[in-house]
Design an enzyme around this catalytic site. Structure first.
Site, PDB file in Angstrom:
ATOM      1  N   LYS A 111      42.782  42.490  30.461  1.00 19.20           N
ATOM      2  CA  LYS A 111      41.477  42.103  29.957  1.00 19.20           C
ATOM      3  C   LYS A 111      40.340  42.938  30.570  1.00 19.20           C
ATOM      4  O   LYS A 111      40.095  43.941  30.173  1.00 19.20           O
ATOM      5  CB  LYS A 111      41.369  40.823  30.913  1.00 19.20           C
ATOM      6  N   ARG A 160      60.084  55.243  37.277  1.00 18.50           N
ATOM      7  CA  ARG A 160      60.131  53.847  37.362  1.00 18.50           C
ATOM      8  C   ARG A 160      59.457  53.645  38.838  1.00 18.50           C
ATOM      9  O   ARG A 160      58.938  52.396  39.091  1.00 18.50           O
ATOM     10  CB  ARG A 160      61.514  53.340  37.251  1.00 18.50           C
ATOM     11  N   TYR A 176      47.075  29.352  34.661  1.00 16.62           N
ATOM     12  CA  TYR A 176      47.503  30.196  33.658  1.00 16.62           C
ATOM     13  C   TYR A 176      48.858  29.796  33.010  1.00 16.62           C
ATOM     14  O   TYR A 176      49.692  29.650  33.929  1.00 16.62           O
ATOM     15  CB  TYR A 176      47.478  31.814  33.920  1.00 16.62           C
ATOM     16  N   ASP A 184      44.136  35.048  41.350  1.00 15.94           N
ATOM     17  CA  ASP A 184      44.211  35.826  40.079  1.00 15.94           C
ATOM     18  C   ASP A 184      42.812  35.765  39.614  1.00 15.94           C
ATOM     19  O   ASP A 184      42.165  35.181  39.297  1.00 15.94           O
ATOM     20  CB  ASP A 184      45.045  34.618  39.185  1.00 15.94           C
TER      21      ASP A 184
END
Ligand SMILES: *Cc1c(COP(=O)(O)O)cnc(C)c1O
Length: 385
Positions: free
Chosen positions: A198, A49, A101, A173
């Site tokens: 993406k 983690r 977004y 972003d």
């Protein structure tokens, strides 16, 4: 062999992120499918983690692409956004570009708003609105460029400069451009965030997110958020993304070439009301796009003079463009923003910002251009006449 820092983009993309193979001679790294590590190991890993060799390889690889000192990887783009926003505190103000977004907007308003985070939205593509940064003194200025779905271009260098004057950090972003086409940190931004789902991964087979920075404080906040909020990716997904990243430049060159040619052709075709692509001279911020990007990327929007029903029929009629959300993979996708990505935005607001019923968003893949053009041409002829 460690690549030289001054090596070119492609060399860094291929050679960075290949370590941790020990004495095996393996040319590519294994996938470290382990939840935990023996205490006292030389690399300092303890529990996946909070770190895993595959995360470190991916972070090094994307940091090299972004020209960043540090990067931290996450399970998705939204996890990366969570990491940044959770680092703020009650009463902090985020001043965001208004064409944001959808999930970022939702997180500001419906998740962190409950804890006292304030968010305000302005059109940052208009220079006169930068004054709002000086006036409201936000903790963070948040922008995307190009924006989704309208492909507005926002001046990263100009805004980062104004934000720095009032001590605000700037986050870009960078998902729609990718670090091959645009490097926000070199333009003065504090943080460059990507949904690696993406273009960086580029093969539509896993989700991921990353935040790159040169700021030590922000880097340690990102590492803290990864472990404290459980935002880490799986080692396998990190490995896949590192693999995808190696061919980012080649893919982006083809995405850009296909998208530019498609945008030019659409602009000359009858029945098309408007085409928007950052590297078309008709784009309102064409000069700025040329200045801060090295190519126009693979997203093209077109507006047809038609109803929602006809627009959807057109999308379904396409054979090579799959009707689906997401973008940036090798395969072409098509999206109808009014009924898909922006369906929750009221029609009146949608129309006011320019998302009309006949608006179509293409994520142009790396197929042969002529096949893509013919596919669209036939669908247009059949559905719209
Ligand atoms: C997809 C996307 C995100 C969110 O990324 P996920 O990997 O889907 O969580 C954030 N910003 C932009 C601009 C995106 O396109």
């Amino acid at each position: 062999m460690k690549p030289e820092n001054e090596a070119g983009f492609n060399t860094r993309a291929v050679h960075t992120g290949r370590g941790f193979t020990g004495a095996t001679g393996a040319v590519m790294p294994p996938i470290y499918l382990t939840s935990t590590f023996e205490q006292g190991n030389a690399e300092g890993f303890d529990y996946t983690r909070s770190g895993n060799p595959n995360f470190r390889l991916l972070a090094e690889s994307v940091a090299a692409a972004e020209g960043a000192a540090f990067a931290t990887c996450f399970a998705s783009g939204v996890s990366a956004i969570t990491a940044v926003v959770s680092s703020l505190k009650s009463g902090d103000l985020v001043l965001a570009e208004e064409n944001l977004y959808g999930c970022t907007y939702r997180m500001f308003e419906r998740v962190f708003g409950k804890f006292g985070l304030q968010a305000r939205y302005v059109d940052l593509s208009r220079e006169e609105n930068w004054e709002e940064i000086r006036r409201s003194r936000p903790t963070l200025v948040w922008l995307e460029s190009p924006t989704n779905p309208l492909l507005k271009i926002v001046d990263i260098a100009g805004i980062s400069r104004v934000a720095a004057e009032v001590g605000a950090a700037t986050l870009v972003d960078n998902t729609f451009a990718s670090p091959f086409l645009q490097r926000p940190l070199e333009l003065g931004a504090t943080l460059s965030l990507s949904s690696t789902t993406k273009y960086i991964n580029g093969h539509s087979d896993c989700l991921g997110g990353i935040v790159a920075t040169n700021d030590k404080g922000w880097h340690s906040r990102m590492d803290f958020a990864q472990k404290a909020l459980g935002l880490q990716p799986s080692p396998f997904d990190a490995w896949l993304t590192t693999r995808g990243q190696r061919t980012l430049a080649l893919r982006m060159e083809r995405h850009c070439a296909n998208a530019l040619e498609l945008a030019r052709w659409l602009e000359s075709r009858k029945g098309v009301r408007l085409v928007r692509y950052p590297f078309l001279p008709s784009h309102p911020q064409y000069e700025l796009a040329r200045r801060q990007m090295r190519g126009g990327s693979g997203m093209v929007i077109a507006e047809f003079d038609c109803s929602t029903e006809k627009a959807l029929a057109f999308c379904h009629r396409l054979r090579l463009f799959t009707l689906a959300e997401s973008l940036g993979g090798v395969e072409s996708l098509v999206c109808h923003p009014p009924t898909m990505t922006h369906a929750q935005v009221p029609a009146k607001v949608r129309h006011a910002v320019g998302i009309s019923d006949g608006l179509i968003r293409f994520s142009v893949g790396i197929e042969d251009f002529e096949d893509l053009r013919r596919d669209i041409d036939e669908a247009l002829t059949e559905i719209l006449g």
